[in-house]
Design a protein around this motif. Structure first.
Motif, mmCIF file in Angstrom:
data_model
loop_
_atom_site.group_PDB
_atom_site.id
_atom_site.type_symbol
_atom_site.label_atom_id
_atom_site.label_comp_id
_atom_site.label_asym_id
_atom_site.label_seq_id
_atom_site.Cartn_x
_atom_site.Cartn_y
_atom_site.Cartn_z
ATOM 1 N N LEU A 142 0.780 -1.258 0.000
ATOM 2 C CA LEU A 142 0.000 0.000 0.000
ATOM 3 C C LEU A 142 0.806 1.300 0.000
ATOM 4 O O LEU A 142 0.393 2.287 -0.586
ATOM 5 N N TYR B 277 -0.829 3.044 -3.364
ATOM 6 C CA TYR B 277 -1.676 2.368 -4.363
ATOM 7 C C TYR B 277 -2.720 1.543 -3.638
ATOM 8 O O TYR B 277 -2.632 1.325 -2.432
ATOM 9 N N GLU B 278 -3.707 1.060 -4.432
ATOM 10 C CA GLU B 278 -4.885 0.473 -3.791
ATOM 11 C C GLU B 278 -4.772 -1.018 -3.504
ATOM 12 O O GLU B 278 -4.249 -1.789 -4.306
ATOM 13 N N THR C 290 -2.338 7.703 3.930
ATOM 14 C CA THR C 290 -2.786 6.366 4.328
ATOM 15 C C THR C 290 -2.526 6.263 5.815
ATOM 16 O O THR C 290 -1.375 6.332 6.263
#
Ligand SMILES: *Cc1c(COP(=O)(O)O)cnc(C)c1O
Length: 422
Positions: free
Chosen positions: A203, A213-214, A353
């Protein structure tokens, strides 16, 4: 001579051009989120001292547990012998990890945790196959450490430039997006029977500039690997122990990697230590009457009891409800600031995040690590009592979870002022 002058005569600092470096600030003590220099100037440690400190500096609970262990057993060889802190840490850590992790292998730092993971994967194929697979897949912008194996699976950059001819070949792939995911899966399908393993930072790619990123696309990559028996390594050295909002970043996945690499936050930032864990699929491939199938790897300080005691104490603190509340509080606060600053003409991108917030400074064309902007920003925050260490033009906050709302607010306000001043 003061300490900085004595330092300048005998020390070679990491990642530092030693010709006319910026002055090294002598730190004499730490307390909570603060560092204090010789003149009692206070700095907010907003980068957790290289991403390791999660509960604050000189935490009295960790200090007490370490001190107790130091007076009981400081170290013992870990081949042929064992001890309570090492066993207890493994017993407590394995069930916390996503998936079905079965074994803990101890080493000294994040890079060694990665070396061990790579050796586990490569030897897995030697042990189980007549034609052992040797290819490794990694992200183009990955960072997995500074030893040779870890450097090889890291993206090629100015950091690896001097050694490029000696690094082993790796199949580098782009970070997955909605646009390229099927292309990436095709590439894995195409290489399938040659690939030993896929290593990734789940992630968030830290050193690359907190690139995110997902989970959904990582799931697809891991699932594709699993269809071909390709082993998967989650390098959670930076993302582990609450950093991304879950205890481990891979909790956000449906698929489960075979191997985890841990370090940094493991001991709460108190002692160096690395851990590589694996599931029984990997471990069982080394069980044999044949001595050649042994994992011949170890370090003098493997499973150092003091580092294990620090880790156990840090784990106690991590699992306390207050800590998850702090992680949620810091994450929510970052999200709010990100919203506020989005669209600022000098902010090219903002990413978040969990407890990691990254802000990409608009620089026109010059985005290099060496850009003058980087040093200017660093000094700007140091002058104002905040330790922020930009990666090129990416300014990020990655603070101990105990940082107060006031200190967060002061840090945000100082960033806003910097956006005006610089
Ligand atoms: C820091 C880091 C490493 C290397 O750890 P060291 O303890 O510095 O050797 C490896 N992987 C990731 C993702 C890291 O952030």
């Amino acid at each position: 001579m003061n300490l900085a002058e004595r330092d300048a005569k005998v020390i070679w600092h990491p990642f530092t051009q030693m010709k006319n470096p910026l002055p090294h600030i002598p730190i004499v003590r730490g307390e909570g989120v603060y560092l204090f220099d010789e003149n009692e100037k206070r700095y907010i440690d907003a980068v957790s001292s290289w991403w390791v400190n999660i509960h604050g500096h000189a935490h009295p609970y960790i200090a007490a547990k370490v001190s107790e262990q130091l007076n009981t057993l400081e170290h013992v060889i870990f081949a042929g012998f064992t001890h309570e802190p090492a066993v207890q840490l493994a017993e407590r850590l394995l069930p916390l990890l996503p998936g079905d992790q079965k074994r803990v292998f101890y080493s000294d730092n994040g890079s060694t945790a990665v070396e061990v993971a790579l050796k586990m994967c490569l030897q897995y194929w030697v042990n189980t196959s007549k034609q052992p697979r040797t290819k490794i897949i990694a992200f183009k912008e990955a960072y997995h450490g500074d030893t040779f194996g870890a450097m090889s699976v890291s993206g090629r950059s100015i950091f690896t430039n001097a050694f490029s001819s000696l690094l082993f070949d790796v199949e580098f792939i782009d970070l997955p997006t909605a646009q390229n995911i099927s292309q990436l899966k095709s590439k894995i399908n195409y290489l399938s029977n040659e690939v030993a393993c896929f290593i990734f930072e789940p992630l968030v790619l830290g050193t690359a500039g907190m690139l995110m990123y997902e989970a959904q696309y990582l799931d697809e990559l891991i699932a594709t690997c699993q269809q071909h028996g390709i082993l998967t390594i989650a390098d959670e050295v930076m993302t582990g122990f609450g950093r991304t909002g879950n205890y481990f970043s891979c909790e956000a996945l449906n698929t489960k990697p075979d191997i985890f690499c841990l370090s940094k936050g493991l001991t709460g930032g108190t002692m160096p230590m690395g851990i590589t864990t694996c599931n029984s699929k990997v471990f069982d491939a080394f069980l044999s009457e044949d001595k050649l199938k042994t994992l011949y790897h170890g370090h003098s300080y493997t499973a150092n009891p003091i580092a294990c005691a620090a880790s156990l104490a840090s784990l106690d603190l991590l699992l306390a409800p207050e800590t998850m509340a702090n992680i949620k509080r810091v994450s929510a606060s970052h999200a709010q600031f990100a919203m506020k600053i989005t669209g600022h003409p000098k902010v090219k991108a903002i990413r978040q995040t969990g407890t990691i917030l990254a802000l990409e400074w608009e620089t026109g064309n010059d985005t290099s690590y060496f850009s003058g902007l980087r040093n200017q920003l660093y000094q700007y925050f140091i002058d104002r009592g905040i330790l922020l260490r930009p990666l090129g033009n990416v300014l990020y906050i990655l603070a101990p979870y105990v940082i107060s709302n006031e200190d967060l607010e002061y840090t945000y306000q100082t960033i806003e002022r910097a956006l005006k001043d610089i």
